[in-house]
Design an enzyme around this catalytic site. Sequence first.
Site, PDB file in Angstrom:
ATOM      1  N   SER A 122       0.815  -1.211   0.000  1.00  0.00           N
ATOM      2  CA  SER A 122       0.000   0.000   0.000  1.00  0.00           C
ATOM      3  C   SER A 122       0.846   1.257   0.000  1.00  0.00           C
ATOM      4  O   SER A 122       0.308   2.362  -0.056  1.00  0.00           O
ATOM      5  CB  SER A 122      -0.927   0.007   1.221  1.00  0.00           C
ATOM      6  OG  SER A 122      -0.190  -0.190   2.404  1.00  0.00           O
ATOM      7  N   HIS A 143      -3.090  -3.441  -5.556  1.00  0.00           N
ATOM      8  CA  HIS A 143      -3.409  -3.009  -4.199  1.00  0.00           C
ATOM      9  C   HIS A 143      -4.902  -3.102  -3.928  1.00  0.00           C
ATOM     10  O   HIS A 143      -5.704  -2.334  -4.463  1.00  0.00           O
ATOM     11  CB  HIS A 143      -2.928  -1.572  -3.982  1.00  0.00           C
ATOM     12  CG  HIS A 143      -3.199  -1.054  -2.611  1.00  0.00           C
ATOM     13  ND1 HIS A 143      -3.517   0.261  -2.361  1.00  0.00           N
ATOM     14  CD2 HIS A 143      -3.220  -1.685  -1.401  1.00  0.00           C
ATOM     15  CE1 HIS A 143      -3.709   0.425  -1.073  1.00  0.00           C
ATOM     16  NE2 HIS A 143      -3.544  -0.747  -0.468  1.00  0.00           N
ATOM     17  N   GLU A 155      -6.078  -0.796  -7.020  1.00  0.00           N
ATOM     18  CA  GLU A 155      -5.112   0.029  -7.747  1.00  0.00           C
ATOM     19  C   GLU A 155      -4.115  -0.894  -8.449  1.00  0.00           C
ATOM     20  O   GLU A 155      -3.531  -1.785  -7.812  1.00  0.00           O
ATOM     21  CB  GLU A 155      -4.360   0.948  -6.782  1.00  0.00           C
ATOM     22  CG  GLU A 155      -5.234   2.014  -6.147  1.00  0.00           C
ATOM     23  CD  GLU A 155      -4.485   2.844  -5.107  1.00  0.00           C
ATOM     24  OE1 GLU A 155      -4.702   4.065  -5.063  1.00  0.00           O
ATOM     25  OE2 GLU A 155      -3.693   2.264  -4.330  1.00  0.00           O
TER      26      GLU A 155
END
Length: 287
Positions: A122, A143, A155
């Site tokens: 992250s 992510h 993501e």
Amino acid sequence: MIAFENIKTIGVVGAGTMGQGIAQICAQAGYQTILFDINAPVLEKARQTSESNLQKAVERGKLSDTEKQETLDRLLFTGSMNDVHADFIIEAVVERLEVKHSIFQELAMINGSETILASNTSSIPITRIAAKIQNPARVVGMHFFNPAHIMKLVEVISGVATAPEVAETVYKLAEKLGKVAVHAADAPGFIVNRVARHFYVEGLKILEEKVADLETIDKLVQSSGFKMGPFQLMDLIGVDTNFSVTSSMFEAFHYDPKFRPNRIQQQKVEAGHHGRKTGRGFYDYTA
């Protein structure tokens, strides 16, 4: 690199909250899924959580009993890294670069050069992770957000060496898993964590300066339309995980003061008060 349509088996390294959720949704989407963790109790908890989550889905009418059992049949829980032989592998371990390097280097030896290696990091730039991995073009960020089996956003992050076709494969995979995928450039915190970092950091500053207590801060934020306040959310994510991400971003942004970790949160981590998963964080969940 392996094409999206040729992905049949997915490996997940790390059976904590994120890894368990990722493995569950991969199995639900029809993939043979291998979930590895070196810690046997963590692995067993992941098994129990998967069964519980799927049973709740059955009770809500989201899954049939047959679909639940088929999903469980596609899940392999293992304590041996040698079992993690897959077309696509995602790691969901601690936010420490040296740990991620070690895991990917071992996975690269076990698997062929076509296997895509994804990180659920992250905050750590994908370029840094890929730097010590054989064939870095196959290393990519994927992510997820907690809880992974519910939250829709993923993501997809391309490092400097990430092949465009790899990023596109991961984008398609995220959609197959029922997620809303977005491409992101490789920068500390990517999109969401960079924006959200101040949600936590400023909440902690307000608490530290005694402007208000944490219950008041959370209630006010919730009354403004948020589902959770910063302290409730840190407890859900994991106070230790959140602190690790903040620390990583502080370093990655060359110690920019606006990302400075807070001593209150550090004390919680040192005391083992990691949130819901330990029964105590900013709030007490033992009662």
